[in-house]
Write a protein that holds these residues in place. Structure first.
Motif, PDB file in Angstrom:
ATOM      1  N   VAL A 128     -26.450  -4.084 -27.168  1.00  0.00           N
ATOM      2  CA  VAL A 128     -25.287  -3.225 -26.942  1.00  0.00           C
ATOM      3  C   VAL A 128     -25.072  -2.310 -28.147  1.00  0.00           C
ATOM      4  N   ASN A 158     -25.599   1.897 -28.144  1.00  0.00           N
ATOM      5  CA  ASN A 158     -24.519   2.763 -28.607  1.00  0.00           C
ATOM      6  C   ASN A 158     -25.044   3.787 -29.608  1.00  0.00           C
ATOM      7  N   CYS A 193     -17.014  -4.171 -23.319  1.00  0.00           N
ATOM      8  CA  CYS A 193     -18.339  -3.723 -23.781  1.00  0.00           C
ATOM      9  C   CYS A 193     -19.139  -3.122 -22.625  1.00  0.00           C
ATOM     10  N   GLY A 249     -18.991   0.854 -23.013  1.00  0.00           N
ATOM     11  CA  GLY A 249     -20.288   1.340 -23.466  1.00  0.00           C
ATOM     12  C   GLY A 249     -20.959   2.246 -22.458  1.00  0.00           C
ATOM     13  N   PHE A 289     -19.094   5.638 -22.167  1.00  0.00           N
ATOM     14  CA  PHE A 289     -19.405   6.460 -23.342  1.00  0.00           C
ATOM     15  C   PHE A 289     -20.758   7.142 -23.197  1.00  0.00           C
ATOM     16  N   LEU A 290     -21.771   6.387 -22.809  1.00  0.00           N
ATOM     17  CA  LEU A 290     -23.117   6.956 -22.702  1.00  0.00           C
ATOM     18  C   LEU A 290     -23.170   8.064 -21.658  1.00  0.00           C
ATOM     19  N   ILE A 315     -15.824   6.325 -27.047  1.00  0.00           N
ATOM     20  CA  ILE A 315     -16.423   5.711 -28.236  1.00  0.00           C
ATOM     21  C   ILE A 315     -15.470   4.681 -28.829  1.00  0.00           C
ATOM     22  N   ILE A 324     -15.735   1.170 -27.028  1.00  0.00           N
ATOM     23  CA  ILE A 324     -16.911   0.351 -27.299  1.00  0.00           C
ATOM     24  C   ILE A 324     -17.001  -0.004 -28.782  1.00  0.00           C
ATOM     25  N   GLU A 325     -16.522   0.868 -29.663  1.00  0.00           N
ATOM     26  CA  GLU A 325     -16.562   0.592 -31.106  1.00  0.00           C
ATOM     27  C   GLU A 325     -15.758  -0.664 -31.437  1.00  0.00           C
ATOM     28  N   TRP A 349     -27.654  -1.170 -34.431  1.00  0.00           N
ATOM     29  CA  TRP A 349     -27.065   0.156 -34.179  1.00  0.00           C
ATOM     30  C   TRP A 349     -27.872   1.225 -34.913  1.00  0.00           C
ATOM     31  N   ASN A 381     -27.217  -0.731 -20.797  1.00  0.00           N
ATOM     32  CA  ASN A 381     -26.009  -1.324 -21.377  1.00  0.00           C
ATOM     33  C   ASN A 381     -25.360  -2.318 -20.417  1.00  0.00           C
TER      34      ASN A 381
END
Length: 382
Positions: free
Chosen positions: A14, A18, A74, A78, A81-82, A108, A111-112, A138, A174
């Motif tokens: 994951v 990201n 997540c 995630g 975001f992608l 972002i 997921i961050e 990452w 993801n």
């Protein structure tokens, strides 16, 4: 592979995805600047949309993670975001670019916080450090993403075609990884809507990684432009230089947990910051790739462990739920990404981009000044 190892690898995946989905954008920034006819200041304020969205997202991510749980956050955060990073490829003006990056920033934030809180939770369950190793994955993702984006730029594939091809694949991967994460811990939280003032120790720790994040953001957003327009490097060479920076971060993060156990996180963070500052001075003023590449490597070595080790210390502070401490750190520390693009853009307009990046060097002193009086507790493995 044991169940524990599989779940840890899923979490690291994951993190990697990201970084991968974000980094394919960095080598294409000069192409977007040229396609939209932007000067350096207009580009800076367009780039401001990403951290602005991220900061706003940090204000609501706690509610999202409480409602969905860290594992599902997540998965959904995630993947969204992608997919959202297709948006900047559709932008037709500086304003549209800034707005699409703002939407990317909102996702972002989700997921961050979720993946870092999940890593801190996993550390407690496994009773050993894993945070810097997760951040190493990452960084490995950013290495791969930068090289992929640089290759597409070198082959003159459009940014839109690149994003339409890559981001749905990353999002699907993801989902597969997030479904295999460790189940969430049962937790008891304060009553809904109750505001808890962060402790002094937490606030001081939240300021420690600002310089590292400013440096990391500068390398992400400005190194390609510096190398193409001031050093004369090719698109793939600029991507490869950033990849050296990211790979250096990844390798030092692989060792970060062991270094923290051996010397304590405070000593690792302060020494790393000094190295980071020296390297950014050399990178900004470099006359050619022969110096840019080793300075990028040293900057990665210095930058790599500051944020994840601070995140690990914050995640173990008593008195609040893990994701609340993590979100507080992310909210305060990520102001670096908020002020970075316009600040560097204005300095670049006035002094030139090389001097603007070299001016980041004194930030290497910030952790030393903050952590000496703060003396955060050294966390140990169980």
């Amino acid at each position: 592979m044991s169940s524990e190892r599989m779940r840890l690898f899923a979490l690291q995946t994951v993190f990697a995805l990201n970084g991968l989905g974000l980094a394919v954008w960095f080598p294409r920034i000069p192409d977007v600047k040229a396609a939209l006819g932007l000067d350096v200041l207009a580009l800076a304020f367009s780039l401001f949309g990403l951290p602005a969205g991220t900061m706003l997202g940090f204000l609501v991510v706690g509610r999202v993670s409480r409602r969905l749980g860290l594992k599902r956050t997540c998965l959904w955060g995630g993947s969204i975001f992608l997919l959202s990073f297709i948006g900047p490829a559709l932008a037709s003006s500086a304003l549209a670019l800034g707005l699409t990056l703002f939407l990317c920033g909102l996702s972002i934030a989700t997921i961050e916080v979720a993946m870092n809180a999940k890593a801190s939770q996993t550390e407690r369950v496994l009773k050993r450090r894993i945070m810097t190793r997760c951040h190493a994955f990452w960084s490995f993702g950013t290495v791969t993403g930068a090289l992929i984006g640089g290759a597409f730029a070198q082959w003159e594939v459009s940014f839109l075609a690149q994003q339409l091809l890559l981001q749905p694949v990353f999002a699907a991967l993801n989902v597969v990884a997030a479904l295999r994460l460790m189940p969430d811990e049962p937790v008891q939280d304060a009553p809904a809507g109750r505001f808890v003032l962060p402790s002094r120790a937490l606030l001081i720790l939240c300021l420690v990684p600002i310089g590292a994040l400013l440096t990391e953001g500068a390398m992400m957003e400005w190194s390609a432009l510096l190398l193409r327009e001031h050093v004369g490097a090719s698109p793939f060479a600029t991507a490869a230089t950033f990849a050296v920076f990211a790979l250096s971060m990844a390798l030092t993060r692989l060792a970060g947990d062991r270094l923290a156990e051996a010397f304590g996180p405070q000593r690792v963070i302060t020494r790393s910051a000094l190295l980071m500052g020296i390297a950014m001075l050399g990178f900004g003023l470099s006359p050619g790739l022969w110096l840019s590449v080793p300075m990028a490597a040293l900057a990665g070595l210095g930058c790599g462990n500051i944020y994840p080790l601070t995140m690990s210390v914050v995640g173990q502070l008593p008195g609040a739920r893990t994701e609340r401490n993590v979100a507080t750190l992310a909210l305060i520390a990520f102001t670096a990404f908020l002020v970075g693009p316009p600040a560097i853009g204005i300095m670049a307009q006035l002094l030139g981009l090389p001097m603007a990046l070299a001016a980041l060097a004194p930030l290497g002193l910030v952790p030393l000044l903050l952590m000496a009086p703060a003396k955060p507790p050294r966390t140990t493995s169980g």
